[in-house]
Design a protein around this motif. Structure first.
Motif, PDB file in Angstrom:
ATOM      1  N   ILE A   1       0.849  -1.185   0.000  1.00 31.32           N
ATOM      2  CA  ILE A   1       0.000   0.000   0.000  1.00 31.32           C
ATOM      3  C   ILE A   1       0.887   1.238   0.000  1.00 31.32           C
ATOM      4  O   ILE A   1       1.547   1.546   0.992  1.00 31.32           O
ATOM      5  CB  ILE A   1      -0.928   0.014   1.236  1.00 31.32           C
ATOM      6  CG1 ILE A   1      -1.743  -1.272   1.298  1.00 31.32           C
ATOM      7  CG2 ILE A   1      -1.828   1.245   1.191  1.00 31.32           C
ATOM      8  CD1 ILE A   1      -2.644  -1.504   0.104  1.00 31.32           C
ATOM      9  N   ASN A   2       0.895   1.927  -1.139  1.00 30.99           N
ATOM     10  CA  ASN A   2       1.669   3.163  -1.253  1.00 30.99           C
ATOM     11  C   ASN A   2       0.771   4.395  -1.178  1.00 30.99           C
ATOM     12  O   ASN A   2       1.156   5.410  -0.603  1.00 30.99           O
ATOM     13  CB  ASN A   2       2.447   3.166  -2.569  1.00 30.99           C
ATOM     14  CG  ASN A   2       3.475   2.045  -2.629  1.00 30.99           C
ATOM     15  OD1 ASN A   2       4.286   1.899  -1.715  1.00 30.99           O
ATOM     16  ND2 ASN A   2       3.443   1.253  -3.690  1.00 30.99           N
TER      17      ASN A   2
ATOM     18  N   ALA B   1      -1.469   3.816   8.158  1.00 30.43           N
ATOM     19  CA  ALA B   1      -0.581   4.347   7.115  1.00 30.43           C
ATOM     20  C   ALA B   1       0.878   4.276   7.537  1.00 30.43           C
ATOM     21  O   ALA B   1       1.758   3.945   6.730  1.00 30.43           O
ATOM     22  CB  ALA B   1      -0.972   5.796   6.794  1.00 30.43           C
ATOM     23  N   GLU B   2       1.148   4.579   8.794  1.00 32.73           N
ATOM     24  CA  GLU B   2       2.521   4.498   9.289  1.00 32.73           C
ATOM     25  C   GLU B   2       3.029   3.068   9.259  1.00 32.73           C
ATOM     26  O   GLU B   2       4.179   2.810   8.889  1.00 32.73           O
ATOM     27  CB  GLU B   2       2.594   5.070  10.706  1.00 32.73           C
ATOM     28  CG  GLU B   2       2.418   6.578  10.754  1.00 32.73           C
ATOM     29  CD  GLU B   2       2.412   7.128  12.173  1.00 32.73           C
ATOM     30  OE1 GLU B   2       2.779   8.308  12.352  1.00 32.73           O
ATOM     31  OE2 GLU B   2       2.043   6.372  13.105  1.00 32.73           O
ATOM     32  N   ALA B   3       2.160   2.125   9.635  1.00 33.69           N
ATOM     33  CA  ALA B   3       2.555   0.712   9.632  1.00 33.69           C
ATOM     34  C   ALA B   3       2.819   0.223   8.209  1.00 33.69           C
ATOM     35  O   ALA B   3       3.735  -0.573   7.972  1.00 33.69           O
ATOM     36  CB  ALA B   3       1.471  -0.137  10.287  1.00 33.69           C
TER      37      ALA B   3
ATOM     38  N   LEU C   1      -5.615   1.542  -1.631  1.00 37.51           N
ATOM     39  CA  LEU C   1      -6.556   1.280  -0.547  1.00 37.51           C
ATOM     40  C   LEU C   1      -7.462   2.496  -0.361  1.00 37.51           C
ATOM     41  O   LEU C   1      -7.014   3.630  -0.465  1.00 37.51           O
ATOM     42  CB  LEU C   1      -5.792   1.007   0.755  1.00 37.51           C
ATOM     43  CG  LEU C   1      -6.594   0.738   2.029  1.00 37.51           C
ATOM     44  CD1 LEU C   1      -7.391  -0.553   1.905  1.00 37.51           C
ATOM     45  CD2 LEU C   1      -5.664   0.672   3.243  1.00 37.51           C
ATOM     46  N   ILE C   2      -8.745   2.235  -0.105  1.00 40.35           N
ATOM     47  CA  ILE C   2      -9.707   3.300   0.187  1.00 40.35           C
ATOM     48  C   ILE C   2     -10.185   3.142   1.624  1.00 40.35           C
ATOM     49  O   ILE C   2     -10.574   2.039   2.038  1.00 40.35           O
ATOM     50  CB  ILE C   2     -10.925   3.237  -0.759  1.00 40.35           C
ATOM     51  CG1 ILE C   2     -10.491   3.432  -2.212  1.00 40.35           C
ATOM     52  CG2 ILE C   2     -11.971   4.286  -0.362  1.00 40.35           C
ATOM     53  CD1 ILE C   2     -11.618   3.202  -3.212  1.00 40.35           C
TER      54      ILE C   2
ATOM     55  N   THR D   1       1.073  14.910  14.011  1.00 45.31           N
ATOM     56  CA  THR D   1       2.447  15.063  13.541  1.00 45.31           C
ATOM     57  C   THR D   1       2.699  14.294  12.243  1.00 45.31           C
ATOM     58  O   THR D   1       3.796  14.342  11.708  1.00 45.31           O
ATOM     59  CB  THR D   1       3.434  14.565  14.619  1.00 45.31           C
ATOM     60  OG1 THR D   1       3.154  13.181  14.912  1.00 45.31           O
ATOM     61  CG2 THR D   1       3.305  15.393  15.890  1.00 45.31           C
ATOM     62  N   PHE D   2       1.678  13.609  11.754  1.00 42.85           N
ATOM     63  CA  PHE D   2       1.815  12.840  10.510  1.00 42.85           C
ATOM     64  C   PHE D   2       1.928  13.805   9.336  1.00 42.85           C
ATOM     65  O   PHE D   2       1.093  14.697   9.166  1.00 42.85           O
ATOM     66  CB  PHE D   2       0.603  11.928  10.327  1.00 42.85           C
ATOM     67  CG  PHE D   2       0.710  11.016   9.137  1.00 42.85           C
ATOM     68  CD1 PHE D   2       1.483   9.866   9.195  1.00 42.85           C
ATOM     69  CD2 PHE D   2       0.018  11.301   7.960  1.00 42.85           C
ATOM     70  CE1 PHE D   2       1.573   9.017   8.097  1.00 42.85           C
ATOM     71  CE2 PHE D   2       0.109  10.464   6.865  1.00 42.85           C
ATOM     72  CZ  PHE D   2       0.888   9.312   6.932  1.00 42.85           C
ATOM     73  N   GLU D   3       2.958  13.646   8.529  1.00 42.22           N
ATOM     74  CA  GLU D   3       3.229  14.618   7.465  1.00 42.22           C
ATOM     75  C   GLU D   3       3.113  14.046   6.058  1.00 42.22           C
ATOM     76  O   GLU D   3       3.117  14.803   5.085  1.00 42.22           O
ATOM     77  CB  GLU D   3       4.633  15.211   7.653  1.00 42.22           C
ATOM     78  CG  GLU D   3       4.789  15.999   8.951  1.00 42.22           C
ATOM     79  CD  GLU D   3       6.169  16.605   9.089  1.00 42.22           C
ATOM     80  OE1 GLU D   3       7.058  16.255   8.270  1.00 42.22           O
ATOM     81  OE2 GLU D   3       6.378  17.431   9.995  1.00 42.22           O
ATOM     82  N   ASN D   4       2.991  12.735   5.928  1.00 40.54           N
ATOM     83  CA  ASN D   4       2.977  12.122   4.597  1.00 40.54           C
ATOM     84  C   ASN D   4       1.550  12.084   4.054  1.00 40.54           C
ATOM     85  O   ASN D   4       0.923  11.032   3.963  1.00 40.54           O
ATOM     86  CB  ASN D   4       3.574  10.717   4.666  1.00 40.54           C
ATOM     87  CG  ASN D   4       3.835  10.133   3.292  1.00 40.54           C
ATOM     88  OD1 ASN D   4       3.878  10.853   2.291  1.00 40.54           O
ATOM     89  ND2 ASN D   4       4.008   8.816   3.237  1.00 40.54           N
ATOM     90  N   TYR D   5       1.038  13.269   3.694  1.00 41.51           N
ATOM     91  CA  TYR D   5      -0.342  13.339   3.228  1.00 41.51           C
ATOM     92  C   TYR D   5      -0.499  14.418   2.162  1.00 41.51           C
ATOM     93  O   TYR D   5       0.340  15.309   2.009  1.00 41.51           O
ATOM     94  CB  TYR D   5      -1.296  13.642   4.388  1.00 41.51           C
ATOM     95  CG  TYR D   5      -1.172  15.026   4.964  1.00 41.51           C
ATOM     96  CD1 TYR D   5      -1.898  16.100   4.436  1.00 41.51           C
ATOM     97  CD2 TYR D   5      -0.322  15.287   6.042  1.00 41.51           C
ATOM     98  CE1 TYR D   5      -1.780  17.383   4.962  1.00 41.51           C
ATOM     99  CE2 TYR D   5      -0.197  16.562   6.570  1.00 41.51           C
ATOM    100  CZ  TYR D   5      -0.925  17.608   6.021  1.00 41.51           C
ATOM    101  OH  TYR D   5      -0.796  18.873   6.532  1.00 41.51           O
ATOM    102  N   THR D   6      -1.592  14.320   1.416  1.00 40.54           N
ATOM    103  CA  THR D   6      -2.007  15.370   0.491  1.00 40.54           C
ATOM    104  C   THR D   6      -3.450  15.730   0.822  1.00 40.54           C
ATOM    105  O   THR D   6      -4.169  14.949   1.467  1.00 40.54           O
ATOM    106  CB  THR D   6      -1.943  14.902  -0.980  1.00 40.54           C
ATOM    107  OG1 THR D   6      -2.898  13.854  -1.184  1.00 40.54           O
ATOM    108  CG2 THR D   6      -0.550  14.397  -1.336  1.00 40.54           C
ATOM    109  N   ILE D   7      -3.878  16.910   0.385  1.00 44.29           N
ATOM    110  CA  ILE D   7      -5.253  17.359   0.574  1.00 44.29           C
ATOM    111  C   ILE D   7      -5.878  17.571  -0.797  1.00 44.29           C
ATOM    112  O   ILE D   7      -5.305  18.260  -1.649  1.00 44.29           O
ATOM    113  CB  ILE D   7      -5.320  18.668   1.389  1.00 44.29           C
ATOM    114  CG1 ILE D   7      -4.870  18.423   2.830  1.00 44.29           C
ATOM    115  CG2 ILE D   7      -6.734  19.254   1.363  1.00 44.29           C
ATOM    116  CD1 ILE D   7      -4.817  19.686   3.675  1.00 44.29           C
TER     117      ILE D   7
END
Length: 274
Positions: free
Chosen positions: A149-150, A173-175, A238-239, A209-215
């Motif tokens: 899952i990327n 997502a972190e896992a 994944l949805i 503090t999670f930073e690996n995201y887009t909006i």
């Protein structure tokens, strides 16, 4: 993600779910609880629970254990700790009880895909599980040789009652070392300006503090189509969506998402209980 429950009827769909669970277990050092429910007439359940020697009970129990032995002999399960459970109970009740008794962290279930959400391998009970399970439910409908899952789309209305589900999504997502795409779907019937939607999302994730995201704010005819179309565009693996318990998987945004989302999604779907 230390304890994963996989309900099974030993179908191809159930095996697809077990293969994914095995990959997750190997990656995260998890144990798998493989559960098969024997839904026999309710008037006989009490008798069976008292270790009855009734031929019907013994026959189905022996058959189930034979199928377990065959399933657990597969190469993809080597090195994974498997707990085999056969229970005389209604499927939904049995899954709920097993989760509570064993502290399950994740349920992985198979699906027949386009045949419909209610046609998942344990029938309409699956809807009850997804709707009421206190732990995330991962629905698998295809064979995944490598469950990597990327890109993880987390669709929400980003109201504050969903905050707990986002925290669960972040943990997942972190896992999985995945990027989360925070998705707000705009429709004509429930229009929100881009500025308002973005401000709502930023307020929603404040403090994380999670930073690996887009909006992303995506416009479409319906919320369902928006999630599916956006997921296709970004190549989502994944949805993720939220459920409102008794109000069901259909209760989403301020209206409803039909079960078509799960029926038509070609990708795995994970639900989080609000």
């Amino acid at each position: 993600m230390k304890k994963i429950l996989v309900p099974t009827d030993f179908s191809n769909e159930a095996e697809q779910a077990l293969k994914v669970a095995a990959q997750l277990a190997k990656k995260h050092g998890s144990e798998i609880y493989l559960l098969h429910m024997l839904e026999l007439p309710l008037d006989k359940v009490d008798a069976f629970s008292q270790y009855s020697e009734l031929p019907e009970a013994m026959f189905f129990m022996k058959l189930a254990h034979q199928k377990f032995a065959k399933a657990m002999s597969q190469d993809y399960l080597k090195g994974v700790t498997i707990h085999e459970t056969v229970d005389f109970n209604q499927t939904f009740t049995g899954i709920t009880n097993t989760c509570k008794e064993n502290g399950i962290d994740l349920i992985v279930m198979g699906s027949h895909g386009a045949n419909g959400f209610k046609e998942m391998f344990i029938g309409s009970n699956t809807e009850k599980v997804v709707r009421t399970a206190e732990v995330p439910v991962l629905v698998i409908k295809n064979d995944h040789v490598n469950f990597d899952i990327n890109h993880f789309v987390f669709a929400s209305d980003f109201n504050k009652d969903n905050k707990g589900t986002y925290l669960q999504a972040i943990e997942l997502a972190e896992a999985l070392e995945a990027k989360i795409h925070l998705l707000f779907v705009n429709t004509a019937n429930n229009f929100v300006t881009t500025a308002t939607a973005k401000a709502r999302i930023l307020d929603f994730i404040k403090g994380s503090t999670f930073e690996n995201y887009t909006i992303s704010i995506y416009n479409d005819e319906t919320v369902e189509k928006g999630i599916l179309n956006f997921s296709h565009i970004v190549g989502a693996d994944l949805i993720g969506i939220s459920t409102h318990g008794r109000q069901g998987i259909a209760h989403f945004f301020n209206g409803s998402i039909s079960e078509d989302l799960v029926n038509h999604a070609k990708r795995p779907v994970i639900t989080f209980k609000i």
